[in-house]
Design an enzyme around this catalytic site. Structure first.
Site, PDB file in Angstrom:
ATOM      1  CB  THR A   7      37.254  38.526  48.022  1.00  0.00           C
ATOM      2  OG1 THR A   7      38.342  39.041  47.294  1.00  0.00           O
ATOM      3  CG2 THR A   7      37.490  38.265  49.227  1.00  0.00           C
ATOM      4  N   GLY A   8      35.565  38.398  45.242  1.00  0.00           N
ATOM      5  CA  GLY A   8      35.422  38.526  43.713  1.00  0.00           C
ATOM      6  C   GLY A   8      34.986  37.347  43.059  1.00  0.00           C
ATOM      7  CB  ALA A   9      34.394  34.035  44.097  1.00  0.00           C
ATOM      8  N   GLY A  12      34.741  35.168  36.106  1.00  0.00           N
ATOM      9  CA  GLY A  12      36.222  35.483  35.924  1.00  0.00           C
ATOM     10  C   GLY A  12      37.139  34.760  36.703  1.00  0.00           C
ATOM     11  CB  ILE A  13      40.612  35.785  38.063  1.00  0.00           C
ATOM     12  CG1 ILE A  13      41.113  36.099  36.908  1.00  0.00           C
ATOM     13  CG2 ILE A  13      41.550  35.090  39.118  1.00  0.00           C
ATOM     14  CD1 ILE A  13      42.094  37.058  37.081  1.00  0.00           C
ATOM     15  N   GLY A  14      38.142  34.743  39.863  1.00  0.00           N
ATOM     16  CA  GLY A  14      37.400  34.230  41.277  1.00  0.00           C
ATOM     17  C   GLY A  14      36.665  32.921  40.796  1.00  0.00           C
ATOM     18  CB  SER A 129      47.166  44.257  37.739  1.00  0.00           C
ATOM     19  OG  SER A 129      47.182  44.683  36.199  1.00  0.00           O
ATOM     20  CE1 TYR A 142      42.784  46.980  38.319  1.00  0.00           C
ATOM     21  CE2 TYR A 142      44.748  47.188  36.896  1.00  0.00           C
ATOM     22  CZ  TYR A 142      43.591  46.364  37.592  1.00  0.00           C
ATOM     23  OH  TYR A 142      43.717  45.076  37.424  1.00  0.00           O
TER      24      TYR A 142
END
Length: 233
Positions: A7-9, A12-14, A129, A142
């Protein structure tokens, strides 16, 4: 061929995870809610990759998209940052942050976990995080959401371990992604100076850790929080 959903791809990291797993021979599915064009670019750049745009904060949409999907690995990476004094956070900002950073993790995990349990195999990797471990001023919500993801990882690992499913967490430090684009040049340099390895993390650093945790080499690792922060904490 093993299957992974990230997810969130869209960036960045995804995106780095998608590329890393594809190199490892996985069937890769990528997700995001808003940057759909970028997501499709990611999918087109990776042979065999499939884009699945949906909002992880919408439980109904999640179940419609991936409910019962047979995955070998789920990477809950979708996240939203919020830098603000705690008493200035609006209800809309609060709902969006927790909806993505916490409930998105719960929704996606609930949608695919029954299949993993039935097949007695699977790995769930949650991206938290370092602020979920230490807390950060002006990032209270957050930090709270990421801290909850860490607790969720540890608790679920105990519950589903007897079913052969592993649940682990990666806790990144300062990573050079769009999430840190608000930093001024001076703030960026000060942050780098505070890292013992004297550099910002790269999305690829997190992706490498995820690939290891999803592999058989990590078959005895569950319920763990893996810090990837250059020694910052």
């Amino acid at each position: 061929m093993k299957k992974v959903l990230i997810t969130g791809a869209s960036r960045g990291i995804g995106r780095a995870c998608a590329e890393e797993f594809a190199r490892g021979g996985w069937q890769v599915y990528v997700n995001c809610a808003r940057s759909v064009e970028l997501l499709r670019e990611v999918a087109e750049s990776i042979p065999g990759c499939i884009a699945l745009p949906f909002d992880v904060s919408d439980r109904g949409a999640v179940y419609d998209a991936i409910g019962g999907m047979e995955l070998d690995c789920l990477i809950n990476n979708a996240g939203k940052a919020l830098f603000s004094p705690f008493d200035a956070v609006t209800p809309e900002q609060e709902k969006e942050l927790y909806g993505t950073d916490l409930f998105g993790v719960l929704n996606c995990t609930r949608a695919v976990l029954p299949s993993m349990i039935r097949r007695r195999t699977g790995v769930i990797i949650n991206i938290a995080s370092m602020w979920g471990e230490t807390g950060a001023s002006c990032e209270v919500d957050y930090s709270a959401a990421k801290g909850a993801v860490i607790a969720f990882t540890k608790a679920l690992a105990k519950e589903v371990g007897p079913s052969g499913v592993r649940v682990v967490c990666i806790s990144p430090g300062a990573v050079d992604t769009d999430m840190n684009s608000r930093l001024t040049v001076r703030e960026y340099e000060e942050l780098v100076d505070s890292v013992p390895l004297e550099r910002m993390g790269l999305p690829e650093d997190i992706a490498s850790a995820a690939a290891f945790l999803a592999s058989e080499r990590a078959s005895y690792i569950t319920g763990s929080v893996i810090d990837v922060n250059g020694g910052l904490i």
